[in-house]
Write an enzyme that holds these catalytic residues in place. Sequence first.
Site, PDB file in Angstrom:
ATOM      1  N   CYS A 334       0.849  -1.190   0.000  1.00  0.00           N
ATOM      2  CA  CYS A 334       0.000   0.000   0.000  1.00  0.00           C
ATOM      3  C   CYS A 334       0.883   1.237   0.000  1.00  0.00           C
ATOM      4  O   CYS A 334       1.971   1.219   0.586  1.00  0.00           O
ATOM      5  CB  CYS A 334      -0.870   0.053   1.251  1.00  0.00           C
ATOM      6  SG  CYS A 334      -2.098  -1.244   1.340  1.00  0.00           S
ATOM      7  N   GLU A 368       2.093  -3.525  -5.833  1.00  0.00           N
ATOM      8  CA  GLU A 368       1.024  -4.512  -5.887  1.00  0.00           C
ATOM      9  C   GLU A 368      -0.208  -3.906  -6.558  1.00  0.00           C
ATOM     10  O   GLU A 368      -0.503  -2.735  -6.380  1.00  0.00           O
ATOM     11  CB  GLU A 368       0.710  -4.904  -4.438  1.00  0.00           C
ATOM     12  CG  GLU A 368      -0.017  -6.202  -4.305  1.00  0.00           C
ATOM     13  CD  GLU A 368      -0.170  -6.605  -2.840  1.00  0.00           C
ATOM     14  OE1 GLU A 368       0.836  -6.601  -2.095  1.00  0.00           O
ATOM     15  OE2 GLU A 368      -1.297  -6.912  -2.442  1.00  0.00           O
TER      16      GLU A 368
END
Length: 479
Positions: A334, A368
């Site tokens: 994140c 990601e």
Amino acid sequence: MKGTDSQAEIVEGCRLPVLLRNGDGWHMAEILGKKETNGKNLYYIHYDDFNKRLDEWVTEERMDISKLVQPSKEAKTPKKEGVKTGTGSRPGTPEREVVVQQNGSSGNKKFSGNRKRKGADDTEISEPATPSRNNTSNQLTVADPFATPTSSRNNTPTLGLQQQNSVTVNEDGSKKPRQTGSMVAHHDDIVTRMKNIEMIELGKYRIRPWYFSPYPQELTSLPILYICEFCLKYVKSKKCLERHIQKCLLRYPPGNEIYRKGNISFFEIDGRKNKAYAQNLCLLAKLFLDHKTLYYDTDPFLFYVMCEQDVKGYHIVGYFSKEKESTEDYNVACILTLPPYQKKGFGKLLIEFSYELSKCEGKTGSPEKPLSDLGLLSYRSYWSQTLLEILINMTPSEGNDRPVVTINEISEMTSIKKEDVISTLQHLNLINYYKGQYIITLSHEQIDTQMKAMEKRKVRIDPKCLHWQPKDWSKRGKW
Ligand code: ZN
């Protein structure tokens, strides 16, 4: 909130035009929820095609009820059925979902998407044979970018983040979310589609959250949630915060300061050793991140918190998390710049730092997926600037009138994963196929634009100020 009552016709799933907050016209929206406050009905709505961060409670005055559309039988609003764990399911109604276009009958033609695309882009120069117009130093030959055995020869259309000359965003990438259980997909739960915190106070800032975050229920009815800017503990009132601050000794995040230059510092926090902080950081971050949510199982992650220092302490600007061991070469899980610090170059600084760590590890990495819309923009911009910087500064290689480089070399220099290098070159429309070679041609405009962009990036990560050594987590057992 189901069934019918006096407002029978306005139920979840209904759609109707709503007057935008700034009074700037009407926009179709979907009703996601309803509540009564002081005898007035309030409706929680999501505007079609707008990011969820603009979802809000509105009164009937802002709704054009004459144009109400009832939900269809097979309503797309997900049922209220609690939290589902990450099984790779997609959000119920993603705000921007675009299928990655295959390049028509692309066949085996590598980079086929870039040859004579639309013809509208006048920076495209597909005639390297006329060097008179160009300084030849702006041309590079790319050795076959698919030369390594790891890549499939037919994989052009599957590149994760490929974007074709438009603002549409592929949020999905091609990877499924991690399935360790640390990722909790809330999207199927209608409650979590609604913002639940009105306002937070963090240090000197009051910030209006964008998305749902699973703070304790009893705190969600408060007008303001108070958060200690150093330990990120949340309390229900200003009084409680003042009391807390007298006891709280932290003036910086609880981890190792691994970077400092000027007033910018980075701290590394182990999600296992500092669980409370890591969990509070995740809760705070979730207020501004729609997609990725890990709250409780922070053990497998490291958190890199960027701070701006002044006499009062180290103030959190943003952070990224990273798996201690990633099987997929992710170097960021994140990533977030807090709203008061956005649009000031801090996002790029976070990204730059994440790649500096990858360089230390001697690896390439990639964030990601899915990235948030803003995250994707930041990465696109970072990748573009990083590649252009390298290409512009290259000198012709021996025995050649122009520099020669492979995609692998670019990837190694930058730690940017090969797929992202390729998709960026494609996005920039830089690669042309000419006489059996791939040629990157930079126009003067592109070079100019790049120079100006780099001048604006005054603060950069200085590798000399990074004091960090990668750990081999696989050998550490429970460490
Ligand atoms: Zn504190």
